[in-house]
Design a protein around this motif. Structure first.
Motif, PDB file in Angstrom:
ATOM      1  N   PHE A   1       1.984 -81.185 106.696  1.00 26.37           N
ATOM      2  CA  PHE A   1       2.999 -79.811 106.554  1.00 26.37           C
ATOM      3  C   PHE A   1       4.454 -80.148 106.774  1.00 26.37           C
ATOM      4  O   PHE A   1       4.601 -80.818 108.004  1.00 26.37           O
ATOM      5  CB  PHE A   1       2.537 -78.580 107.483  1.00 26.37           C
ATOM      6  CG  PHE A   1       3.453 -77.389 107.118  1.00 26.37           C
ATOM      7  CD1 PHE A   1       3.320 -76.611 106.049  1.00 26.37           C
ATOM      8  CD2 PHE A   1       4.470 -77.112 108.010  1.00 26.37           C
ATOM      9  CE1 PHE A   1       3.837 -75.445 105.912  1.00 26.37           C
ATOM     10  CE2 PHE A   1       5.317 -76.139 107.784  1.00 26.37           C
ATOM     11  CZ  PHE A   1       5.207 -75.305 106.787  1.00 26.37           C
ATOM     12  N   SER A   2       5.095 -80.146 105.896  1.00 30.82           N
ATOM     13  CA  SER A   2       6.612 -80.403 106.228  1.00 30.82           C
ATOM     14  C   SER A   2       7.410 -78.979 105.893  1.00 30.82           C
ATOM     15  O   SER A   2       7.391 -78.595 105.032  1.00 30.82           O
ATOM     16  CB  SER A   2       7.185 -81.440 105.272  1.00 30.82           C
ATOM     17  OG  SER A   2       6.540 -82.666 105.266  1.00 30.82           O
ATOM     18  N   GLY A   3       8.238 -78.813 106.807  1.00 33.69           N
ATOM     19  CA  GLY A   3       9.100 -77.449 106.858  1.00 33.69           C
ATOM     20  C   GLY A   3      10.454 -77.683 107.241  1.00 33.69           C
ATOM     21  O   GLY A   3      10.750 -78.192 108.362  1.00 33.69           O
ATOM     22  N   SER A   4      11.196 -76.726 106.652  1.00 31.82           N
ATOM     23  CA  SER A   4      12.749 -76.418 107.308  1.00 31.82           C
ATOM     24  C   SER A   4      12.697 -74.898 107.145  1.00 31.82           C
ATOM     25  O   SER A   4      11.622 -74.306 107.302  1.00 31.82           O
ATOM     26  CB  SER A   4      13.428 -77.156 106.319  1.00 31.82           C
ATOM     27  OG  SER A   4      13.638 -76.493 104.890  1.00 31.82           O
ATOM     28  N   THR A   5      13.865 -74.582 107.239  1.00 31.03           N
ATOM     29  CA  THR A   5      14.233 -72.918 107.557  1.00 31.03           C
ATOM     30  C   THR A   5      13.786 -72.173 106.425  1.00 31.03           C
ATOM     31  O   THR A   5      13.082 -71.271 106.477  1.00 31.03           O
ATOM     32  CB  THR A   5      15.585 -72.648 107.956  1.00 31.03           C
ATOM     33  OG1 THR A   5      15.993 -73.595 109.153  1.00 31.03           O
ATOM     34  CG2 THR A   5      15.580 -71.274 108.374  1.00 31.03           C
TER      35      THR A   5
END
Length: 465
Positions: free
Chosen positions: A255-259
């Motif tokens: 899982f890759s996530g930013s805001t």
């Protein structure tokens, strides 16, 4: 002794410019330019991030010494507060055992000891206890000790855990052969504490962080007795990367996530030597998460749905053109998480400032909301390790009800209290009432208010909030 202590404090403070025994230590200003996006700002205290600089360490020691000095008169009160809080906590406590395969796993604490003991029982809860890891023994000789991510291999023969002895959130991953209780020679340092097992019982995927910023960015594959291999690097510095496993044990998920943006990559957990592939490539302002169940994926997405909606798609067709709706978007309810069992889907969300859990029967698509029995509360899905089950474990708490763990029968809709956190000192929740009311603000917007009061007061206008 007191004279010596004050002498030490005075000496520490005298090493810091601007510091005297009558005032707080004052850090020296050393202008440092930081430029990003064409904008330059000055940080006068950037030098304090130099962890090994003797001047930084002396300054921190002086700050601590000053705090000890000015707060010395509160020591008796601090001790009194500590003893009162301690007296309301049950020290010899344990978690509710959770079934996984043929074992029941749980943690427990012993009176007078600070750290958990990880245990299991085979087959039945009255079976002999097997201690897998006693963190109290790990902590011996250390000022700090934190264990994260304790789990066993899929065949339950190897225990794995990550430990940090410093508090810097840089963990070392260890493995224990549960047949003989001995640690394996494999030792993975400088990792985050986030890791999962593949289904072959010998491959582990873990996350490494940047040594300075601590950003989670690398996913590494480790084979017991073998080498490590980088399988994914998140190049975008505004993203973090982590790894997990679906509840049905079918897939590993990066899982890759930013805001405001997320992306998932998947790999069949039976083939850990394979390559992770994107479930759906990242798109601007698109946030989504995934869970797998049987022959399909379930996707929680904000694509055209500000408060998120739940979609599903076949195993082998993850593109959006194949998605179909399970739960429509609602302007009044925020969907936040999903748990997928073999025959059930549990959707968690918030509506009218209260949590809800919607139960969906995967066989006939019928659905209902769980009734929690109070008007103001917090509730969330708890520890559920089994995919093929009709029992949902959830946690519940309100202003009058201590933290409680329930097992909820998804067929009969009956709940069983498995544990309620004891509150020592004579507290009785039956003496109190909770209530949710709505107060109108000056602009007409209604604001939710949760009330707690002892039974007795009447709503006659003479008992203001």
């Amino acid at each position: 002794m007191k004279l010596f202590s004050w002498f030490v404090i005075g000496m520490l403070m005298s090493t810091i410019p601007g510091c005297s025994d009558r005032g707080a230590p004052i850090a020296k200003k050393k202008p440092h330019e930081l430029t990003i996006h064409g904008d330059t700002r000055i940080d006068n205290y950037y030098w304090l991030c130099e962890r090994d600089n003797p001047k930084v360490l002396n300054y921190l020691k002086a700050e601590n010494a000053y705090r000890e000095k000015v707060m010395a008169h509160t020591k008796p009160f601090e001790e009194k507060l500590f003893q009162e809080m301690k007296s309301r906590i049950k020290e010899d406590d344990s978690s509710v055992p959770a079934r996984e395969g043929e074992y029941w796993y749980y943690t427990r604490y012993e009176e007078g000891r600070e750290y958990p003991i990880y245990c299991r029982k085979h087959g039945f809860l009255d079976a002999p206890e097997e201690i897998l890891l006693d963190v109290n023994k790990l902590a011996e000789g250390h000022d700090f000790c934190q264990v994260r991510g304790f789990k066993t291999s899929p065949d339950h023969s190897i225990a794995s855990y990550a430990v940090d002895y410093v508090g810097r959130r840089k963990y070392t991953l260890h493995f224990i052969d549960l047949q003989n209780g001995q640690h394996l020679p494999d030792e993975i340092t400088e990792m985050t504490g986030n890791f999962v097992w593949a289904n072959d019982n010998k491959t582990v995927f873990y996350t490494k962080q940047h040594p300075e910023t601590l950003r989670w960015g690398k996913i590494v594959r480790h084979t017991l007795g073998g080498d490590d291999e980088l399988v994914y690097f998140e190049e975008d510095k505004t993203f973090d990367a982590s790894i997990g496993k679906t509840l049905d044990d079918a897939y590993l998920v990066i899982f890759s996530g930013s805001t405001l943006q997320t992306e998932c990559r998947i790999l069949n957990a039976d083939f850990p030597e394979g390559e992770f592939v994107p479930f759906l490539k990242r798109e601007p302002k698109h946030e989504y998460s995934i869970e797998h169940g049987g022959d399909r994926w379930f996707i929680l997405t904000n694509d055209g749905a500000k408060n998120f909606k739940l979609m599903q798609t076949p195993d082998d067709n993850t593109g959006k053109e194949h998605w179909t709706t399970v739960v429509e978007h609602s302007a009044d309810a925020l969907l936040e998480d999903v748990t997928v069992f073999k025959n059930w889907v549990i959707v968690e969300g918030t509506e009218k400032a209260l949590p809800f859990m919607c139960v969906i029967n995967r066989r006939n698509n019928s659905r209902y909301d769980i009734d929690f029995g109070e008007s103001a509360f917090a509730a969330f899905v708890g520890e559920n390790r089994e995919y093929d089950t009709d029992i949902l474990r959830y946690a519940f708490e309100s202003m009058k009800t201590p933290n409680s763990v329930f097992d909820f029968d998804l067929k009969t809709r009956k709940k069983e209290l498995k544990k309620q956190q004891p509150v020592l000192g004579g507290f009785d929740p039956e003496h109190y009432e909770t209530e949710r009311v709505w107060a109108a603000a000056r602009d007409g917007v209604k604001v939710p208010m949760s009330l707690l009061y002892k039974k007795g007061p009447q709503h006659n206008g003479e008992n203001p909030v």
